[in-house]
Design a protein around this motif. Structure first.
Motif, PDB file in Angstrom:
ATOM      1  N   ALA A 213       0.827  -1.207   0.000  1.00 28.65           N
ATOM      2  CA  ALA A 213       0.000   0.000   0.000  1.00 28.65           C
ATOM      3  C   ALA A 213       0.860   1.255   0.000  1.00 28.65           C
ATOM      4  O   ALA A 213       0.589   2.215  -0.736  1.00 28.65           O
ATOM      5  N   VAL A 214       1.912   1.257   0.819  1.00 26.70           N
ATOM      6  CA  VAL A 214       2.812   2.423   0.858  1.00 26.70           C
ATOM      7  C   VAL A 214       3.505   2.595  -0.486  1.00 26.70           C
ATOM      8  O   VAL A 214       3.609   3.707  -1.019  1.00 26.70           O
ATOM      9  N   ALA A 215       3.982   1.490  -1.055  1.00 30.19           N
ATOM     10  CA  ALA A 215       4.680   1.561  -2.340  1.00 30.19           C
ATOM     11  C   ALA A 215       3.778   2.134  -3.424  1.00 30.19           C
ATOM     12  O   ALA A 215       4.204   2.973  -4.238  1.00 30.19           O
ATOM     13  N   LEU A 216       2.514   1.697  -3.442  1.00 29.25           N
ATOM     14  CA  LEU A 216       1.577   2.188  -4.448  1.00 29.25           C
ATOM     15  C   LEU A 216       1.221   3.653  -4.196  1.00 29.25           C
ATOM     16  O   LEU A 216       1.131   4.455  -5.134  1.00 29.25           O
ATOM     17  N   ARG A 217       1.010   3.998  -2.923  1.00 24.60           N
ATOM     18  CA  ARG A 217       0.664   5.385  -2.594  1.00 24.60           C
ATOM     19  C   ARG A 217       1.785   6.356  -2.973  1.00 24.60           C
ATOM     20  O   ARG A 217       1.556   7.442  -3.465  1.00 24.60           O
ATOM     21  N   GLU A 218       3.033   5.917  -2.747  1.00 27.00           N
ATOM     22  CA  GLU A 218       4.177   6.766  -3.048  1.00 27.00           C
ATOM     23  C   GLU A 218       4.591   6.715  -4.524  1.00 27.00           C
ATOM     24  O   GLU A 218       5.458   7.480  -4.953  1.00 27.00           O
ATOM     25  N   GLY A 219       3.986   5.802  -5.276  1.00 26.60           N
ATOM     26  CA  GLY A 219       4.348   5.663  -6.684  1.00 26.60           C
ATOM     27  C   GLY A 219       5.782   5.249  -6.894  1.00 26.60           C
ATOM     28  O   GLY A 219       6.463   5.720  -7.817  1.00 26.60           O
ATOM     29  N   LEU A 220       6.249   4.319  -6.045  1.00 28.49           N
ATOM     30  CA  LEU A 220       7.668   3.939  -6.092  1.00 28.49           C
ATOM     31  C   LEU A 220       8.042   3.169  -7.354  1.00 28.49           C
ATOM     32  O   LEU A 220       9.136   3.312  -7.856  1.00 28.49           O
ATOM     33  N   PHE A 221       7.140   2.324  -7.832  1.00 28.75           N
ATOM     34  CA  PHE A 221       7.477   1.468  -8.968  1.00 28.75           C
ATOM     35  C   PHE A 221       6.438   1.660 -10.071  1.00 28.75           C
ATOM     36  O   PHE A 221       5.259   1.447  -9.868  1.00 28.75           O
ATOM     37  N   ARG A 222       6.911   2.081 -11.221  1.00 32.15           N
ATOM     38  CA  ARG A 222       6.003   2.382 -12.322  1.00 32.15           C
ATOM     39  C   ARG A 222       6.189   1.409 -13.476  1.00 32.15           C
ATOM     40  O   ARG A 222       7.211   0.806 -13.612  1.00 32.15           O
TER      41      ARG A 222
END
Length: 222
Positions: A213-222
């Motif tokens: 959830a944090v990774a998606l919220r922060e847009g870490l991996f596109r």
């Protein structure tokens, strides 16, 4: 060999393929004044036993030894036997493995396509205190270093994640199990679990779904 020449470096060879071991032994046998093979094994456990018994100057091992990690083996040897140097001799032409090797104390990272004369030359430089890197990787390493110095860090760096923790998180987001992550990064499952605990702590989450959830919220991996 003259009276002033140093003794040959004493090597232990580690590879899960017998044919590779025989080939290395034959290739290095042409340079008896420079190196001597004091033992060859096919598992990490056998390598640790042989290093303890024979105190070689250098261990040559692959990044992957069957299902075992040569990087974990390198860490164990360099911590338990600091006088013994480890050089990774591998087919993995990947700077991420190189970085990991250097982090665990390797004195060199060389690709298996190398010839005997070149390998002995690298081992001579290792003996003199250098850390050697295969030229095929040198350019990419320099480019990565330039990116880091210009502020182009890995995803999650601003959250305190190390590069390896970021790599683990990316694979978790992609749906990989701990075993699959370990296989892709060529480390043990215990090492993966340690990285996961670290990234959970830094992200302030308690489980995989929270980390995703944090990774998606922060847009870490596109």
């Amino acid at each position: 060999m003259t009276a002033s020449s140093p003794d040959p470096q004493r090597l232990v060879l580690v590879d899960d393929h017998e044919m590779v071991l025989h080939g290395l032994d034959a290739m290095l046998g042409h340079f008896p004044e420079e190196v001597v093979n004091v033992g060859q094994v096919t598992t990490a456990a056998a390598a640790l036993t042989m290093v303890a018994e024979r105190s070689p100057d250098v261990v040559l091992c692959d990044v992957r030894i069957g299902k075992e990690s040569g990087l974990d083996l390198c860490r164990q040897i360099t911590s338990q036997h600091p006088a013994t140097k480890v050089v990774l001799l591998t087919v993995y032409d990947d700077e991420h493995y190189l970085y990991q090797a250097l982090r665990v104390g390797a004195s060199g990272y060389i690709l298996k396509r190398i010839g005997g004369q070149e390998l002995v030359g690298y081992l001579r430089r290792v003996r003199e205190g250098e850390t050697v890197v295969d030229p095929a990787l040198a350019g990419r390493v320099a480019l990565s270093a330039a990116h880091i110095s210009s502020g182009e860090f890995w995803s999650g760096a601003h959250l305190g994640l190390t590069q390896r923790e970021s790599e683990v998180l990316e694979l978790i987001v992609a749906g990989h199990s701990n075993r699959a992550v370990a296989s892709k990064l060529v480390v043990s499952e215990d090492t993966v679990k340690t990285h996961i605990r670290g990234l959970y702590r830094k992200l302030g989450v308690a489980d995989r779904s929270g980390a995703i959830a944090v990774a998606l919220r922060e847009g870490l991996f596109r």
